[in-house]
Design a protein around this motif. Sequence first.
Motif, PDB file in Angstrom:
ATOM      1  N   ALA A   1       0.847  -1.194   0.000  1.00 52.55           N
ATOM      2  CA  ALA A   1       0.000   0.000   0.000  1.00 52.55           C
ATOM      3  C   ALA A   1       0.881   1.242   0.000  1.00 52.55           C
ATOM      4  N   GLN A   2       1.995   1.173   0.714  1.00 52.62           N
ATOM      5  CA  GLN A   2       2.983   2.242   0.759  1.00 52.62           C
ATOM      6  C   GLN A   2       4.284   1.653   1.277  1.00 52.62           C
ATOM      7  N   ILE A   3       5.370   2.317   1.023  1.00 54.52           N
ATOM      8  CA  ILE A   3       6.662   1.852   1.538  1.00 54.52           C
ATOM      9  C   ILE A   3       7.054   2.784   2.666  1.00 54.52           C
ATOM     10  N   VAL A   4       7.049   2.226   3.884  1.00 47.84           N
ATOM     11  CA  VAL A   4       7.332   3.019   5.070  1.00 47.84           C
ATOM     12  C   VAL A   4       8.657   2.604   5.690  1.00 47.84           C
ATOM     13  N   ASP A   5       8.854   1.314   5.918  1.00 50.46           N
ATOM     14  CA  ASP A   5      10.039   0.852   6.635  1.00 50.46           C
ATOM     15  C   ASP A   5      10.316  -0.606   6.269  1.00 50.46           C
ATOM     16  N   PRO A   6      11.464  -0.893   5.661  1.00 49.47           N
ATOM     17  CA  PRO A   6      11.765  -2.269   5.276  1.00 49.47           C
ATOM     18  C   PRO A   6      12.253  -3.154   6.426  1.00 49.47           C
ATOM     19  N   THR A   7      12.459  -2.568   7.612  1.00 47.59           N
ATOM     20  CA  THR A   7      12.938  -3.355   8.748  1.00 47.59           C
ATOM     21  C   THR A   7      11.986  -4.515   9.019  1.00 47.59           C
ATOM     22  N   GLY A   8      12.485  -5.721   8.984  1.00 41.36           N
ATOM     23  CA  GLY A   8      11.679  -6.895   9.281  1.00 41.36           C
ATOM     24  C   GLY A   8      10.998  -7.526   8.074  1.00 41.36           C
ATOM     25  N   CYS A   9      11.185  -6.944   6.887  1.00 40.07           N
ATOM     26  CA  CYS A   9      10.525  -7.498   5.701  1.00 40.07           C
ATOM     27  C   CYS A   9      11.023  -8.903   5.364  1.00 40.07           C
ATOM     28  N   GLY A  10      12.312  -9.133   5.528  1.00 39.25           N
ATOM     29  CA  GLY A  10      12.850 -10.471   5.266  1.00 39.25           C
ATOM     30  C   GLY A  10      12.259 -11.495   6.215  1.00 39.25           C
ATOM     31  N   ASP A  11      12.147 -11.131   7.476  1.00 40.11           N
ATOM     32  CA  ASP A  11      11.537 -12.032   8.455  1.00 40.11           C
ATOM     33  C   ASP A  11      10.076 -12.284   8.126  1.00 40.11           C
ATOM     34  N   SER A  12       9.373 -11.240   7.699  1.00 36.27           N
ATOM     35  CA  SER A  12       7.961 -11.396   7.339  1.00 36.27           C
ATOM     36  C   SER A  12       7.816 -12.298   6.123  1.00 36.27           C
ATOM     37  N   TYR A  13       8.670 -12.089   5.141  1.00 37.49           N
ATOM     38  CA  TYR A  13       8.653 -12.928   3.946  1.00 37.49           C
ATOM     39  C   TYR A  13       8.895 -14.394   4.343  1.00 37.49           C
ATOM     40  N   ARG A  14       9.919 -14.615   5.188  1.00 36.25           N
ATOM     41  CA  ARG A  14      10.223 -15.976   5.643  1.00 36.25           C
ATOM     42  C   ARG A  14       9.053 -16.587   6.400  1.00 36.25           C
ATOM     43  N   ALA A  15       8.347 -15.786   7.184  1.00 36.84           N
ATOM     44  CA  ALA A  15       7.187 -16.299   7.927  1.00 36.84           C
ATOM     45  C   ALA A  15       6.139 -16.847   6.958  1.00 36.84           C
ATOM     46  N   GLY A  16       5.862 -16.101   5.886  1.00 36.69           N
ATOM     47  CA  GLY A  16       4.907 -16.578   4.888  1.00 36.69           C
ATOM     48  C   GLY A  16       5.405 -17.826   4.185  1.00 36.69           C
ATOM     49  N   LEU A  17       6.696 -17.847   3.880  1.00 37.60           N
ATOM     50  CA  LEU A  17       7.293 -19.013   3.235  1.00 37.60           C
ATOM     51  C   LEU A  17       7.187 -20.245   4.133  1.00 37.60           C
ATOM     52  N   LEU A  18       7.542 -20.089   5.392  1.00 36.40           N
ATOM     53  CA  LEU A  18       7.486 -21.217   6.331  1.00 36.40           C
ATOM     54  C   LEU A  18       6.050 -21.673   6.566  1.00 36.40           C
ATOM     55  N   TYR A  19       5.115 -20.728   6.639  1.00 38.99           N
ATOM     56  CA  TYR A  19       3.711 -21.100   6.804  1.00 38.99           C
ATOM     57  C   TYR A  19       3.248 -21.943   5.616  1.00 38.99           C
ATOM     58  N   GLY A  20       3.560 -21.493   4.427  1.00 39.19           N
ATOM     59  CA  GLY A  20       3.156 -22.228   3.229  1.00 39.19           C
ATOM     60  C   GLY A  20       3.737 -23.628   3.185  1.00 39.19           C
ATOM     61  N   ILE A  21       5.017 -23.746   3.500  1.00 41.03           N
ATOM     62  CA  ILE A  21       5.679 -25.055   3.491  1.00 41.03           C
ATOM     63  C   ILE A  21       5.071 -25.956   4.564  1.00 41.03           C
ATOM     64  N   ALA A  22       4.929 -25.421   5.768  1.00 39.46           N
ATOM     65  CA  ALA A  22       4.404 -26.218   6.886  1.00 39.46           C
ATOM     66  C   ALA A  22       2.965 -26.661   6.671  1.00 39.46           C
ATOM     67  N   ASN A  23       2.214 -25.897   5.882  1.00 38.15           N
ATOM     68  CA  ASN A  23       0.802 -26.210   5.675  1.00 38.15           C
ATOM     69  C   ASN A  23       0.507 -26.815   4.312  1.00 38.15           C
ATOM     70  N   GLY A  24       1.553 -27.222   3.605  1.00 36.76           N
ATOM     71  CA  GLY A  24       1.376 -27.951   2.351  1.00 36.76           C
ATOM     72  C   GLY A  24       0.852 -27.137   1.181  1.00 36.76           C
ATOM     73  N   LEU A  25       1.035 -25.804   1.211  1.00 37.38           N
ATOM     74  CA  LEU A  25       0.625 -24.993   0.068  1.00 37.38           C
ATOM     75  C   LEU A  25       1.584 -25.256  -1.090  1.00 37.38           C
TER      76      LEU A  25
END
Length: 158
Positions: free
Chosen positions: A89-113
Amino acid sequence: GVQTCALPIYLPHLWPTPADQKGFDAVLKVIKSRPNIYAKISDIENRDNPARGLNAVKAHLDVLMDCFGEDRVVFGTNWPETWGTATPAQIVDPTGCGDSYRAGLLYGIANGLDWELTGRLASLIGAIKIAQRGGQNHQFTRDEIAVHFKQQFGTSLW
């Protein structure tokens, strides 16, 4: 004898074009014995290399995992070059974006997406995070993720 280097070496964007596949796999087998070499696998599907599906890339993923092992491989994105990325929606602060991306990746893998949904979910969570200040100030519910996912990608996540 050959002297080895202990300095970690990081190979970004480790994904060949289909035409380079055979030679690329041969090079990987040569560097397999070098424990200081790490790989970032990204750019599997992009504007120049459209979606081929997991079956089309599985053989190369197997070679990479055999070469580097799970401790020396990271999956990443080349946003915005990768297909299926969410738009923040807007770019405010990239701090933590890698961790957030990894969270989605791990969720998808763990849940068989499948990989496409997993990558899109990871991208979406990163896009939600970058619109917030601070590394841990973003919050959302499962229902909100479903709505955002539908808006971004035109399909349902679950």
